[in-house]
Design a protein around this motif. Structure first.
Motif, PDB file in Angstrom:
ATOM      1  N   PHE A  75       0.838  -1.201   0.000  1.00 18.89           N
ATOM      2  CA  PHE A  75       0.000   0.000   0.000  1.00 18.89           C
ATOM      3  C   PHE A  75       0.874   1.253   0.000  1.00 18.89           C
ATOM      4  N   MET A  76       1.994   1.182  -0.716  1.00 16.79           N
ATOM      5  CA  MET A  76       2.864   2.343  -0.863  1.00 16.79           C
ATOM      6  C   MET A  76       2.302   3.241  -1.951  1.00 16.79           C
ATOM      7  N   PRO A  77       2.036   4.500  -1.657  1.00 17.02           N
ATOM      8  CA  PRO A  77       1.496   5.387  -2.694  1.00 17.02           C
ATOM      9  C   PRO A  77       2.528   5.699  -3.766  1.00 17.02           C
ATOM     10  N   LEU A  78       2.110   5.564  -5.007  1.00 17.38           N
ATOM     11  CA  LEU A  78       2.841   5.969  -6.211  1.00 17.38           C
ATOM     12  C   LEU A  78       4.066   5.113  -6.516  1.00 17.38           C
ATOM     13  N   LEU A  79       5.035   5.058  -5.594  1.00 18.49           N
ATOM     14  CA  LEU A  79       6.271   4.333  -5.838  1.00 18.49           C
ATOM     15  C   LEU A  79       6.296   3.015  -5.085  1.00 18.49           C
ATOM     16  N   ASP A  80       7.018   2.032  -5.645  1.00 18.06           N
ATOM     17  CA  ASP A  80       7.262   0.776  -4.967  1.00 18.06           C
ATOM     18  C   ASP A  80       8.630   0.897  -4.283  1.00 18.06           C
ATOM     19  N   TRP A  81       9.431  -0.170  -4.279  1.00 10.56           N
ATOM     20  CA  TRP A  81      10.741  -0.054  -3.640  1.00 10.56           C
ATOM     21  C   TRP A  81      11.563   1.022  -4.343  1.00 10.56           C
ATOM     22  N   THR A  82      12.359   1.736  -3.554  1.00  9.23           N
ATOM     23  CA  THR A  82      13.089   2.888  -4.073  1.00  9.23           C
ATOM     24  C   THR A  82      14.567   2.771  -3.732  1.00  9.23           C
ATOM     25  N   ARG A  83      15.409   2.874  -4.744  1.00  6.41           N
ATOM     26  CA  ARG A  83      16.856   2.897  -4.567  1.00  6.41           C
ATOM     27  C   ARG A  83      17.430   4.024  -5.409  1.00  6.41           C
ATOM     28  N   THR A  84      18.633   4.466  -5.033  1.00  5.02           N
ATOM     29  CA  THR A  84      19.320   5.507  -5.799  1.00  5.02           C
ATOM     30  C   THR A  84      20.458   4.937  -6.641  1.00  5.02           C
ATOM     31  N   ASP A  85      20.911   3.718  -6.313  1.00  6.35           N
ATOM     32  CA  ASP A  85      21.998   3.073  -7.049  1.00  6.35           C
ATOM     33  C   ASP A  85      21.587   1.633  -7.334  1.00  6.35           C
ATOM     34  N   LEU A  86      21.659   1.253  -8.607  1.00  6.07           N
ATOM     35  CA  LEU A  86      21.301  -0.117  -8.981  1.00  6.07           C
ATOM     36  C   LEU A  86      22.515  -1.028  -9.058  1.00  6.07           C
ATOM     37  N   ALA A  87      23.706  -0.457  -9.037  1.00  5.76           N
ATOM     38  CA  ALA A  87      24.922  -1.267  -9.140  1.00  5.76           C
ATOM     39  C   ALA A  87      26.022  -0.656  -8.289  1.00  5.76           C
ATOM     40  N   ALA A  88      25.736  -0.484  -6.983  1.00  8.46           N
ATOM     41  CA  ALA A  88      26.750   0.036  -6.072  1.00  8.46           C
ATOM     42  C   ALA A  88      27.838  -1.018  -5.883  1.00  8.46           C
TER      43      ALA A  88
END
Length: 393
Positions: A104-117
């Motif tokens: 039930f997260m509004p608008l966004l699902d899981w959120t990350r800033t780096d996909l390949a740290a």
């Protein structure tokens, strides 16, 4: 515990034949091509089940049957959307699906800033960097109120990052933040995201809770009749983000959810990584408190930084005591067997290894971020060893 594996169907570069070699017994999937709010057709569900069973797997868990954003906002005539959700549940139940993971997260699902740290061993992982997230909110989409959401040191570093960032850096950050959205719909550019956020103005924690309670009231009676268990997934990350409230982030939130509707079909997807990213959460204690509500588990680990950043750790590393957590789940399974829980509800709790590191030959494959083959295989093997060891103590 039933070993499962998340598979994105036609969108997944990893084949069912490859997954078969991991030893997993169940597939966790969804019909990712169907727009939110529409009915999942019985024919499409039947075809997906045939594809899975012919490959040698069981399909018990759907992840996810998405909730339309209008339901989360409480906007307009919602009766058709609730009816569609109930019909989709009925169509799934007819094919033997017993558990629906949703959020039930509004608008966004899981959120990350780096996909390949980068990891120390040469692998890469998903990372949420508080500095880059602050830079995105404040400097890239102009959400001035975000100044109140971060400590001064993070704000200063965010300004420096933005001043030094190239256009490519900014586009990569936007792409990383958008990558967590499930399915094939609703990717935004910066302007589109600002517009989407404006539709959520005035929706605070209380309003979102009210809309969630209404959703539960609309679908849980049908779930009970169908033998379906709903398992809410915790917020990821477990904090308000982009000015959007998050209401499934801690023990207090879960207490409220299960008090809001005490239906036995109202359950939890125990995600050790999502809950573990909140420094105030004791994941093992939360699992023990809500053990009877756990219908599905995501087992992964995170390593947190003092500034609010975190990254995916190896499954048996990180900040959560994974052995202690699995011990809680095994004890709950034993309780269910002793209590003779009906077979349709099941004694064994399905789980899947979540968000593995990208390593070895996976580094040269174009895979879904966080969902590599080898990294999750390593995680599954490690978790399997813990489960086997604890089961024979």
């Amino acid at each position: 515990m039933m070993e499962s594996w998340r598979w994105y169907g036609e969108f997944d570069p990893i084949s069912l034949a490859e997954i078969r070699q991991t030893g997993a017994k169940g597939i966790v999937t969804a019909l990712h091509d169907i727009p939110y709010g529409e009915i999942w057709p019985a024919t499409a569900i039947r075809a997906r089940k045939a594809q899975i069973t012919e490959a040698g797997f069981a399909w018990q868990v759907v992840e996810s049957l998405p909730i339309h954003e209008r339901i989360k906002r409480g906007e307009g005539d919602l009766a058709p959307l609730f009816a569609n959700y109930r019909q989709s549940m009925a169509n799934l139940a007819a094919e033997g699906v017993t558990t629906i993971c949703y959020n039930f997260m509004p608008l966004l699902d899981w959120t990350r800033t780096d996909l390949a740290a980068p990891c120390a061993d040469g692998a890469t992982c998903l990372r949420f960097d508080a500095v880059r997230m602050a830079a995105f909110e404040i400097h890239m989409i102009g959400r001035d109120a975000a100044q109140q959401d971060y400590p001064p040191e993070v704000l200063s570093r965010a300004a420096i990052w933005f001043q030094q960032a190239t256009q490519n850096d900014q586009q990569a950050l936007l792409a990383a933040i958008m990558a967590g959205l499930p399915g094939a719909f609703d990717r935004y550019d910066s302007a589109g995201l600002r517009a989407a956020l404006s539709a959520h103005e005035g929706i605070d924690r209380g309003v979102l809770r009210s809309n969630f309670k209404r959703f539960l009231g609309e679908v849980l009676p049908a779930a009970e009749d169908l033998g379906i268990r709903l398992a809410v997934h915790p917020d990821d990350p477990p904090r308000d983000i982009l000015g959007l409230p998050r209401i499934v982030s801690c023990q207090e939130d879960l207490d409220w959810i299960f008090a809001a509707n005490d239906s036995p079909a109202n359950g939890l997807t125990l995600c050790s990584g999502s809950l573990g990213a909140n420094p105030h959460n004791d994941v093992v204690a939360i699992a023990a408190r809500f053990a009877g509500r756990i219908h599905f588990a995501h087992l992964r680990n995170v390593r947190k930084d003092p500034d609010g950043s975190f990254e995916e750790a190896a499954h048996l590393e990180g900040d959560t005591e994974m052995v202690a957590l699995i011990k809680v789940i095994l004890a709950e399974q034993a309780r269910r067997r002793a209590a003779d829980v009906p077979a349709r509800q099941g004694h064994d709790i399905p789980f899947r290894p979540d968000h593995g590191h990208h390593m070895l030959s996976d580094l040269s494959r174009d895979l879904i971020p966080g969902y590599p083959l080898i990294g999750r295989l390593r995680g599954l093997a490690e978790l399997r060893g813990v489960i086997s060891g604890l089961s024979h103590v």
